[in-house]
Design an enzyme around this catalytic site. Structure first.
Site, short mmCIF file in Angstrom:
data_model
loop_
_atom_site.label_atom_id
_atom_site.label_comp_id
_atom_site.label_asym_id
_atom_site.label_seq_id
_atom_site.Cartn_x
_atom_site.Cartn_y
_atom_site.Cartn_z
NE ARG A 71 2.17 6.76 8.99
CZ ARG A 71 1.07 6.29 8.42
NH1 ARG A 71 0.99 5.00 8.12
NH2 ARG A 71 0.05 7.07 8.15
CG ASP A 86 1.55 5.05 4.83
OD1 ASP A 86 1.15 3.87 4.89
OD2 ASP A 86 2.68 5.42 5.22
CG HIS A 123 -0.16 0.17 2.52
ND1 HIS A 123 0.51 -0.87 3.12
CD2 HIS A 123 0.05 1.26 3.30
CE1 HIS A 123 1.09 -0.44 4.22
NE2 HIS A 123 0.84 0.86 4.36
CG HIS A 133 4.99 1.05 3.09
ND1 HIS A 133 4.46 2.21 2.55
CD2 HIS A 133 4.39 0.90 4.30
CE1 HIS A 133 3.58 2.72 3.40
NE2 HIS A 133 3.51 1.94 4.47
O1 LIG Z 1 5.28 -1.31 10.66
C1 LIG Z 1 5.77 -1.15 9.55
O2 LIG Z 1 6.83 -1.67 9.20
C2 LIG Z 1 5.07 -0.28 8.56
C3 LIG Z 1 3.63 -0.12 8.90
C4 LIG Z 1 2.97 0.82 7.94
O3 LIG Z 1 2.44 0.43 6.94
C5 LIG Z 1 3.03 2.25 8.22
O4 LIG Z 1 3.51 2.64 9.29
O5 LIG Z 1 2.62 3.02 7.36
FE LIG Z 2 1.85 2.11 5.73
#
Ligand SMILES: O=C(O)CCC(=O)C(=O)O
Ligand SMILES: [Fe+2]
Length: 299
Positions: A285, A121, A119, A269
């Site tokens: 994040r 984000d 995906h 990702h």
């Molecule tokens: O936990 C992760 O490695 C990425 C998770 C994710 O998709 C995000 O934080 O946007």
């Molecule tokens: Fe993500």
């Protein structure tokens, strides 16, 4: 730019960062940087240029408080306050989304399985994320990796005929296609669906800084607007498989205190479930708002 090692002259004019490639398809590590120090405008410009070139950047060995992470991220754009997923924010810091499998309020965390399909984000919102930054505070002894793919290369390596086909499409994004969402609290996920109705975005987007075209289709797309799910699905599956071929992917093995920056307009990702769920994995994040885009559809 005293806080960033450079390969340019000592005055900092025209300075380049100490960059090491992470993968052939995408990714670079910026070595010897201390992101807690004040960054001057030329340092921000140099990071931005390296980021546009490499799509993802890694800074290792950073000790960042939530406030320091927010301050750093805010130098690169407008911070999202995560209203699209309000249940996942760090208390007192709406600019930070927690991606964690630590217990929260005595319950399993709702973000313990975040990101488990390919995906970009916030593609299910009207302001899909321009970029995200993920900071690793705790990681399992083995695994918990994240993979990234290059959507500029994905577009460029399509045949000219296929490019023309996808150029004319809009993909409809559905938060319900977030892998693992059905394992979460049903009331909260119902609220997430209400906040984020299905929305169509162009399947090819032009990056505002680099001017490069990137494919914008993911495993969270249900169909192409104006086409049936049956007609769309094989093409979505092909495009995702094409974009995520191993040679178009960088796999990040986290270390504590890593900060990874990715451009959501030129990459996808996936967070891998390749670890013991009893071992804590705790990430913070920040998200940079993208341009308003798309139109809400009935389904
Ligand atoms: O936990 C992760 O490695 C990425 C998770 C994710 O998709 C995000 O934080 O946007
Ligand atoms: Fe993500």
């Amino acid at each position: 730019m005293s806080n960033l090692a450079t390969t340019g002259d000592k005055t900092g004019h025209n300075a380049g960062l100490a960059l090491h490639p992470l993968g052939h398809a995408l990714g670079a590590e910026v070595a010897q940087a201390d992101l807690t120090a004040a960054l001057d405008a030329s340092a921000v410009d140099a990071i931005r240029a390296a980021w546009n070139e490499n799509h993802i950047l890694l800074f290792r060995g950073q000790t960042l408080s939530p406030d320091a992470l927010i301050a750093f991220a805010g130098r690169f754009g407008e911070l999202d306050r995560h209203d699209a997923t309000p249940f996942y924010r760090l208390e007192g810091h709406p600019e930070i989304l927690l991606v964690t499998n630590r217990m929260i309020g005595g319950k399993p965390s709702e973000t313990r399985n975040t990101g488990r399909n390919w995906h970009s984000d916030y593609s299910y919102t009207g302001r899909p994320a321009a970029a995200s930054m993920l900071y690793c505070e705790e990681k399992p002894p083995v695994g918990g990796d994240t993979m990234f793919c290059n959507m500029v290369r994905a577009y460029e390596t399509l045949s000219d005929k296929m490019k023309r086909i996808v150029d004319g499409l809009e993909a409809v994004y559905d938060i319900g296609l977030t892998a693992g969402i059905n394992e979460r609290d049903p009331q909260k996920t119902a609220e997430l669906r209400r906040i984020n109705p299905p929305i169509a975005h162009p399947a090819v987007r032009t990056h505002p800084s680099s001017g490069k075209k990137a494919l914008y289709v993911s495993e969270r797309a249900s169909h192409f607007h104006g086409m049936t799910a049956e007609e769309s699905r094989p093409l979505i599956q092909f495009l995702c498989a094409h974009a995520t071929r191993p040679e178009n992917v960088y796999r990040h093995r986290w270390q504590v205190n890593d900060l990874v920056l990715w451009d959501n307009r030129t990459t996808m990702h996936i967070a891998l479930a390749d670890f013991d769920p009893a071992a804590p994995r705790h990430m913070l994040r920040t998200t940079l708002l993208g341009e308003p885009s798309g139109f809400v559809v009935d389904g």
